[in-house]
Design an enzyme around this catalytic site. Sequence first.
Site, PDB file in Angstrom:
ATOM      1  N   TYR A 159       1.031  -1.168  -0.065  1.00 15.25           N
ATOM      2  CA  TYR A 159      -0.111   0.114  -0.053  1.00 15.25           C
ATOM      3  C   TYR A 159       0.869   1.223   0.168  1.00 15.25           C
ATOM      4  CZ  TYR A 159      -5.038  -0.247   0.141  1.00 15.25           C
ATOM      5  OH  TYR A 159      -6.352  -0.132  -0.158  1.00 15.25           O
ATOM      6  N   GLU A 213      -0.492   4.867  -0.481  1.00 21.75           N
ATOM      7  CA  GLU A 213      -1.571   6.181  -1.031  1.00 21.75           C
ATOM      8  C   GLU A 213      -0.544   7.318  -0.831  1.00 21.75           C
ATOM      9  OE1 GLU A 213      -5.124   6.367   1.447  1.00 21.75           O
ATOM     10  OE2 GLU A 213      -5.766   4.554   0.551  1.00 21.75           O
ATOM     11  N   THR A 239      -4.350   4.981 -22.156  1.00 20.30           N
ATOM     12  CA  THR A 239      -4.012   3.759 -21.562  1.00 20.30           C
ATOM     13  C   THR A 239      -2.777   3.319 -21.714  1.00 20.30           C
ATOM     14  OG1 THR A 239      -4.958   2.839 -23.637  1.00 20.30           O
ATOM     15  CG2 THR A 239      -6.615   2.816 -21.652  1.00 20.30           C
ATOM     16  N   LYS A 259      -2.541  -0.564 -24.997  1.00 21.77           N
ATOM     17  CA  LYS A 259      -2.874  -0.716 -26.505  1.00 21.77           C
ATOM     18  C   LYS A 259      -1.697  -0.844 -27.303  1.00 21.77           C
ATOM     19  CE  LYS A 259      -7.768   0.652 -25.632  1.00 21.77           C
ATOM     20  NZ  LYS A 259      -7.827   1.555 -24.377  1.00 21.77           N
TER      21      LYS A 259
HETATM   22  C1  LIG Z   1      -9.952   6.382 -26.488  1.00 19.71           C
HETATM   23  C2  LIG Z   1     -10.112   5.354 -25.234  1.00 19.71           C
HETATM   24  N1  LIG Z   1     -10.318   6.129 -24.122  1.00 19.71           N
HETATM   25  C3  LIG Z   1     -10.244   5.358 -22.934  1.00 19.71           C
HETATM   26  C4  LIG Z   1     -10.565   4.010 -22.981  1.00 19.71           C
HETATM   27  C5  LIG Z   1     -10.813   3.448 -21.735  1.00 19.71           C
HETATM   28  O1  LIG Z   1      -9.817   2.569 -21.259  1.00 19.71           O
HETATM   29  P1  LIG Z   1     -10.223   1.346 -20.079  1.00 19.71           P
HETATM   30  O2  LIG Z   1     -10.657   0.315 -20.937  1.00 19.71           O
HETATM   31  O3  LIG Z   1      -9.017   1.064 -19.629  1.00 19.71           O
HETATM   32  O4  LIG Z   1     -11.078   1.870 -19.013  1.00 19.71           O
HETATM   33  C6  LIG Z   1     -10.492   3.391 -24.072  1.00 19.71           C
HETATM   34  C7  LIG Z   1     -10.668   1.847 -24.245  1.00 19.71           C
HETATM   35  O5  LIG Z   1     -11.061   1.309 -24.877  1.00 19.71           O
HETATM   36  C8  LIG Z   1     -10.330   3.937 -25.281  1.00 19.71           C
HETATM   37  O6  LIG Z   1     -10.234   3.452 -26.491  1.00 19.71           O
END
Ligand SMILES: Cc1ncc(COP(=O)(O)O)c(C=O)c1O
Length: 419
Positions: free
Chosen positions: A45, A47, A216, A219
Amino acid sequence: MDRELNNLIEQEATRQRDGLEMIPSENYVSRDVLAALGSILTNKYSEGYPGKRYYGGCEFVDGIENLARERAQALFGVTHANVQPYSGSPANLAVCFALLQPGETLMGMQLASGGHMTHGLAVNFSGIYYHSVQYTARADGYLDLDEMRALAKAHRPKLIIVGGTAYPRVYEWAKYKEIADEVGAYLMADISHIAGLVVGGVHPSPVGIADVITTTTHKTLRGPRGAMILCDGEPSNFLKAPPEQSRQYLPTMIDRAIIPGLQGGPHNHQTAAIAVALHEAAQPEFKTYAAQIVANAQALAIALMERGYTLVTGGTDNHLMVVDLTNKGITGKQAEKALDAAGITVNKNTVPRDPRKPFDPSGIRLGTPALTSRGMKEAEMTQIAEWIDDTLSHRDDADRLEAIKREIADFTRGFPLPA
Ligand SMILES: Cc1ncc(COP(=O)(O)O)c(C=O)c1O
């Protein structure tokens, strides 16, 4: 020891190995990313932020979070990176929480035009707690800048969000910023899908243009599931409210939105895995990888169009494409099911101005990041287009689909997974 669970993981591993993974938001991480994610860091943890924690024993996780932040700052060229968002949706929620009061206006891309739920969909927090205005793509699939400007002038949003989940073309950041400036709005670039292309130098970066960037990490960036928020401004001091809500204090506003605003303890194993992925993305090979993702997408797009498929916007500039199946007399849901049976994983997707509903839309979305991580190139994309066409043309012939699935499993043996 847990056979029941282990069996399921084994089956998923086989599915990932033997099939063609074409969901554009998915990828295969390296062994090092997996190792960090599966490490003992999950036990801790912490925080707060490095140097300012609410828990003892944080000296080593401080080092890990600092490493992740410094690598993100260097790779993207920003002065501040928050690497704690649990995932992309919470990152977007945090930006809204930092910049808007409930009921204030945000403007984002409509889901059916390629936007994400967190960009103002009526049933999402972003459409419920804020007044959401949605801009759309034109009938040809390109973003409609005239409409964006007219809506911005009419509704004067405080935040404009750009960056989608199914948009196959280049984002023209400076043009969106011009519109945001005309109405005094913050511009947020959500580069979740294209982050790997941005650091790989094959898509323009919003850094220095957008006020805040969310992404994110799982991807095209090829890291663990997770997210980051990037911006510039005065160094953050999350323990004190900033003297005013302004661009200058964005780092503190963002950090305070994450904690104490929305989250508790950061996921240190995830932070460590993000640090690994950022290190990998800083290597010269990653540029080659990013360029190959785009070359593969363009080869696949051409091969599909040669087989009579209609692509939204008539092609792609990035890692994904949206195929409008209307002229083929098949729905997105039917296509997804048939392709699944043949070992090709895609997702059904709406097309701009789709007359059908999101759960059974007119199209499918295809992408090349995961295939490219296996070492596939343009020649393989042509072969894959052939399998897609064969599958969709014989979707009611279970034997044919089974035969294609076997062929694909044989083919994928030549392209081992990174981990
Ligand atoms: C453009 C975009 N923003 C935000 C997200 C959200 O991400 P997560 O699925 O990790 O919450 C995605 C997921 O597909 C996305 O394509």
